[in-house]
Design a protein around this motif. Structure first.
Motif, PDB file in Angstrom:
ATOM      1  N   SER A   1      -1.089 -29.802  16.113  1.00 46.96           N
ATOM      2  CA  SER A   1      -1.885 -28.694  15.604  1.00 46.96           C
ATOM      3  C   SER A   1      -0.941 -27.829  15.250  1.00 46.96           C
ATOM      4  CB  SER A   1      -3.049 -28.812  16.622  1.00 46.96           C
ATOM      5  OG  SER A   1      -4.216 -29.660  16.676  1.00 46.96           O
ATOM      6  N   GLY A   2      -1.764 -27.002  14.383  1.00 48.57           N
ATOM      7  CA  GLY A   2      -0.415 -25.692  14.387  1.00 48.57           C
ATOM      8  C   GLY A   2      -1.158 -24.348  13.042  1.00 48.57           C
ATOM      9  N   GLY A   3      -0.427 -23.621  13.223  1.00 50.28           N
ATOM     10  CA  GLY A   3      -0.762 -22.079  12.341  1.00 50.28           C
ATOM     11  C   GLY A   3      -0.107 -21.291  12.101  1.00 50.28           C
ATOM     12  N   ILE A   4      -0.863 -19.743  11.965  1.00 49.58           N
ATOM     13  CA  ILE A   4      -0.759 -18.734  11.591  1.00 49.58           C
ATOM     14  C   ILE A   4      -0.328 -17.999  12.816  1.00 49.58           C
ATOM     15  CG2 ILE A   4       0.292 -19.144   9.177  1.00 49.58           C
ATOM     16  CD1 ILE A   4      -1.534 -17.099   8.410  1.00 49.58           C
TER      17      ILE A   4
ATOM     18  N   LEU B   1       2.501 -12.336  11.559  1.00 55.02           N
ATOM     19  CA  LEU B   1       3.586 -12.293  12.408  1.00 55.02           C
ATOM     20  C   LEU B   1       4.259 -13.509  13.082  1.00 55.02           C
ATOM     21  CD1 LEU B   1       2.151  -9.827  15.669  1.00 55.02           C
ATOM     22  CD2 LEU B   1       3.826  -9.299  13.245  1.00 55.02           C
ATOM     23  N   GLY B   2       4.235 -14.057  12.278  1.00 56.32           N
ATOM     24  CA  GLY B   2       4.314 -16.268  12.321  1.00 56.32           C
ATOM     25  C   GLY B   2       3.779 -17.316  13.202  1.00 56.32           C
ATOM     26  N   GLU B   3       4.402 -18.760  13.263  1.00 59.80           N
ATOM     27  CA  GLU B   3       3.753 -20.001  13.466  1.00 59.80           C
ATOM     28  C   GLU B   3       3.407 -19.934  14.784  1.00 59.80           C
ATOM     29  OE1 GLU B   3       4.147 -21.903  10.189  1.00 59.80           O
ATOM     30  OE2 GLU B   3       4.653 -19.953   9.249  1.00 59.80           O
ATOM     31  N   TRP B   4       2.678 -21.397  14.800  1.00 60.76           N
ATOM     32  CA  TRP B   4       2.607 -21.489  15.888  1.00 60.76           C
ATOM     33  C   TRP B   4       2.199 -23.608  15.671  1.00 60.76           C
ATOM     34  CZ3 TRP B   4      -1.258 -24.579  17.698  1.00 60.76           C
ATOM     35  CH2 TRP B   4      -2.933 -24.460  17.138  1.00 60.76           C
ATOM     36  N   HIS B   5       2.582 -24.364  16.546  1.00 63.28           N
ATOM     37  CA  HIS B   5       2.494 -25.490  16.518  1.00 63.28           C
ATOM     38  C   HIS B   5       2.139 -26.524  18.202  1.00 63.28           C
ATOM     39  CE1 HIS B   5       6.763 -25.995  16.145  1.00 63.28           C
ATOM     40  NE2 HIS B   5       7.003 -27.037  16.465  1.00 63.28           N
ATOM     41  N   THR B   6       1.970 -27.930  18.277  1.00 64.29           N
ATOM     42  CA  THR B   6       2.090 -27.934  19.453  1.00 64.29           C
ATOM     43  C   THR B   6       3.223 -28.920  19.557  1.00 64.29           C
ATOM     44  OG1 THR B   6       0.446 -29.814  19.139  1.00 64.29           O
ATOM     45  CG2 THR B   6      -0.442 -27.331  19.872  1.00 64.29           C
TER      46      THR B   6
ATOM     47  N   ILE C   1       5.149 -22.339  20.734  1.00 69.86           N
ATOM     48  CA  ILE C   1       5.027 -24.234  20.800  1.00 69.86           C
ATOM     49  C   ILE C   1       4.244 -24.163  22.182  1.00 69.86           C
ATOM     50  CG2 ILE C   1       5.031 -26.424  20.408  1.00 69.86           C
ATOM     51  CD1 ILE C   1       8.416 -25.252  19.928  1.00 69.86           C
ATOM     52  N   VAL C   2       2.990 -25.083  21.928  1.00 65.83           N
ATOM     53  CA  VAL C   2       2.294 -25.349  22.697  1.00 65.83           C
ATOM     54  C   VAL C   2       2.203 -26.109  23.553  1.00 65.83           C
ATOM     55  CG1 VAL C   2      -0.690 -25.522  24.209  1.00 65.83           C
ATOM     56  CG2 VAL C   2       0.035 -23.409  22.077  1.00 65.83           C
TER      57      VAL C   2
ATOM     58  N   ARG D   1       2.906 -25.433  29.117  1.00 65.85           N
ATOM     59  CA  ARG D   1       3.914 -24.711  29.103  1.00 65.85           C
ATOM     60  C   ARG D   1       3.487 -24.068  27.534  1.00 65.85           C
ATOM     61  NH1 ARG D   1       5.788 -21.897  33.254  1.00 65.85           N
ATOM     62  NH2 ARG D   1       5.923 -22.296  35.103  1.00 65.85           N
ATOM     63  N   LEU D   2       3.124 -22.707  27.156  1.00 65.29           N
ATOM     64  CA  LEU D   2       3.198 -22.192  26.249  1.00 65.29           C
ATOM     65  C   LEU D   2       4.789 -21.333  25.779  1.00 65.29           C
ATOM     66  CD1 LEU D   2       0.646 -20.403  24.246  1.00 65.29           C
ATOM     67  CD2 LEU D   2       2.427 -18.961  25.140  1.00 65.29           C
TER      68      LEU D   2
END
Length: 165
Positions: A37-40, A96-101, A135-136, A140-141
């Motif tokens: 998964s991911g997003g902003i 402010l950026g991005e995230w994903h697993t 990154i999740v 840990r995140l």
């Protein structure tokens, strides 16, 4: 200091709101069939201190491509998400950026992740020269800060949060 506040190499602070942390961990790939998964990340840069606050994160949208070991964000739905925040905050929020697993306990960025981060930093979205990347993992995140100073890109590991603490 809260587990969600980090001191950056510039002595600024980054705060990740607890609701965002809970949301991101709720999407962790903690089963064998869980897809990436991911997003902003959306938030504020405080005028008084130049500290950063991550207030919100988008979740996977219908046009995103989710696989076990990859996530491709389609910009359309996430742009609409950002535009809604922009309108609601009367223009007082930033990308402010991005995230994903990742399907690993303690995530590490892949070459593809790092290349994508560099591309985002070169794009200077909203004139931003600093972005955050989360990154999740299962346990840990982990948070990184990317900085583009006059075309020189540096990426720092900021810290991590243990899901079970």
């Amino acid at each position: 200091m809260s587990k969600s506040v980090f001191i950056l190499p510039t002595n600024q602070r980054l705060k990740v709101n607890e609701e965002v942390i809970e949301l991101l961990f709720s999407l962790a790939q903690d089963s064998l069939d869980a897809l990436e998964s991911g997003g902003i990340l959306v938030g504020r840069i405080l005028e008084s201190s130049a500290d950063y606050v991550i207030d919100d994160a988008s979740v996977p949208m219908a046009k995103d491509v989710q696989k076990r070991n990859s996530f491709v964000r389609d910009s359309e739905g996430h742009q609409e998400y950002f535009d809604q925040h922009w309108a609601h905050q009367e223009g007082r929020c930033f990308y402010l950026g991005e995230w994903h697993t990742h399907p690993e306990k303690v995530p590490k960025p892949s070459f593809i992740d790092q290349r994508g981060w560099r591309n985002l930093l070169n794009a200077k979205i909203q004139e931003q020269t600093t972005l955050f990347f989360i990154i999740v993992g299962i346990q840990r995140l982990v948070i990184w800060q990317g900085v583009n100073r006059n075309g020189r890109i540096r990426i720092f590991r900021v810290g991590d949060i243990n899901r079970y603490e």
